[in-house]
Design an enzyme around this catalytic site. Sequence first.
Site, PDB file in Angstrom:
ATOM      1  N   ALA A 171      -2.115   5.636   1.645  1.00 17.13           N
ATOM      2  CA  ALA A 171      -3.241   4.766   1.755  1.00 17.13           C
ATOM      3  C   ALA A 171      -3.292   4.015   3.140  1.00 17.13           C
ATOM      4  O   ALA A 171      -2.564   4.132   3.899  1.00 17.13           O
ATOM      5  CB  ALA A 171      -3.335   3.750   0.705  1.00 17.13           C
TER       6      ALA A 171
ATOM      7  N   ARG B 206      -4.523   4.838  -8.494  1.00 15.85           N
ATOM      8  CA  ARG B 206      -4.082   6.194  -8.884  1.00 15.85           C
ATOM      9  C   ARG B 206      -4.082   6.296 -10.550  1.00 15.85           C
ATOM     10  O   ARG B 206      -4.247   7.232 -10.966  1.00 15.85           O
ATOM     11  CB  ARG B 206      -2.494   6.367  -8.501  1.00 15.85           C
ATOM     12  CG  ARG B 206      -2.550   6.724  -6.926  1.00 15.85           C
ATOM     13  CD  ARG B 206      -1.109   6.964  -6.699  1.00 15.85           C
ATOM     14  NE  ARG B 206      -0.273   5.765  -6.514  1.00 15.85           N
ATOM     15  CZ  ARG B 206       1.130   5.679  -6.894  1.00 15.85           C
ATOM     16  NH1 ARG B 206       1.876   6.912  -7.377  1.00 15.85           N
ATOM     17  NH2 ARG B 206       1.941   4.578  -6.933  1.00 15.85           N
TER      18      ARG B 206
ATOM     19  N   LEU C 132       0.852  -1.166  -0.072  1.00 16.57           N
ATOM     20  CA  LEU C 132       0.056   0.180   0.148  1.00 16.57           C
ATOM     21  C   LEU C 132       0.784   1.213  -0.024  1.00 16.57           C
ATOM     22  O   LEU C 132       2.100   1.405   0.507  1.00 16.57           O
ATOM     23  CB  LEU C 132      -0.946  -0.034   1.155  1.00 16.57           C
ATOM     24  CG  LEU C 132      -2.132  -0.454   1.102  1.00 16.57           C
ATOM     25  CD1 LEU C 132      -2.883  -0.638   2.413  1.00 16.57           C
ATOM     26  CD2 LEU C 132      -3.051   0.061   0.067  1.00 16.57           C
ATOM     27  N   ASP C 133       0.412   2.230  -0.777  1.00 14.17           N
ATOM     28  CA  ASP C 133       1.163   3.554  -0.839  1.00 14.17           C
ATOM     29  C   ASP C 133       1.248   4.008   0.827  1.00 14.17           C
ATOM     30  O   ASP C 133       0.354   3.847   1.427  1.00 14.17           O
ATOM     31  CB  ASP C 133       0.492   4.416  -1.751  1.00 14.17           C
ATOM     32  CG  ASP C 133       0.649   4.236  -3.243  1.00 14.17           C
ATOM     33  OD1 ASP C 133       1.465   3.539  -3.491  1.00 14.17           O
ATOM     34  OD2 ASP C 133      -0.208   4.407  -3.936  1.00 14.17           O
ATOM     35  N   PRO C 134       2.238   4.786   1.075  1.00 11.84           N
ATOM     36  CA  PRO C 134       2.145   5.537   2.382  1.00 11.84           C
ATOM     37  C   PRO C 134       0.750   6.204   2.575  1.00 11.84           C
ATOM     38  O   PRO C 134       0.710   6.368   3.815  1.00 11.84           O
ATOM     39  CB  PRO C 134       3.519   6.487   2.334  1.00 11.84           C
ATOM     40  CG  PRO C 134       4.264   5.744   1.347  1.00 11.84           C
ATOM     41  CD  PRO C 134       3.443   5.095   0.027  1.00 11.84           C
TER      42      PRO C 134
END
Length: 313
Positions: A41, A174, A37-39
């Site tokens: 998120a 995204r 997961l992106d930071p």
Amino acid sequence: MDGFLNLNKPAGLTSHDCAAKVRRLLKLKRVGHGGTLDPAATGVLPIALGRATRLLQFLPGDKAYRATIRFGVKTTTDDLEGEILTAVPVPTLTLEQVEQALPQFQGKIQQIPPSYSAIQVQGKRLYELARAGEAVEAPIRTVEVFQIDVLDWRAGDFPELEVAIACGAGTYIRAIARDLGNFLNSGGTLASLTRTASSGFLLKDSLTLDQLSEQIQQGTFCPILPEFALEHLPAVNLSAPEGKRWCQGQRIRLHPELFPAQACRVRHENGLFLGIGQLVEPEDIQLNDAEVEDSASGNGLILSAQVVLVPEG
């Protein structure tokens, strides 16, 4: 300690950061995560503990998200963490226009991952190349989006769309935000993202880092059993002698109720989970003398060991 943790990842931490915190809390050497997961998120981050790290590859790949897309804005990272490239108000954009465009992003679609992503090109992560100022074209990938449901619409100069997205592994939300904005000639970027399901784990059942720490202090933490996380795989039950042989690395002859080339859960006749096996046709592998003799006795599949969790004995 072998099993899984359904972690509710907070914003501001990388997936690697979360795995490191869990490692320290549980005092474990072997901790891994699935589905980065992106930071920025939040939401479900599957964490494997102990020998269960070897099972991450067998978890189902389907995921679900709750996302907010902001129109009129383009950024370098395709979310609000990046530098704003353009910000042009689009007050005339309507929900009806957006809903008419959404079918273009469902089913099997071609997607170019964000420039700032963990995909490797030329042996380096795309985000490393982007930060170094190198212009590298990300490879086009085929991904699958099962469903997109509109949850909310907030009109304005920079209108926002909240959606629920169910998709397969490798899908970048995204990129959907960016491409939807481009399709509508408005520009778009991801404003927020929460993963509500991943690899069979649900957000409603997840634990925060604080809750995990509290359970550890109280002595009540219990990891999710490996077999529970792998229920989507077919099961093969072995007798006690077969189970012992399989755990020692020997291949077992089975009747052909299952399909070849399948990963499957391997269980002892008493219900104990032994590990993950692979089903193959006899002609697809080189058999030893005993297996050749066994193969001549009838049709069937060969069960070989992939991951054994129960030691010999």
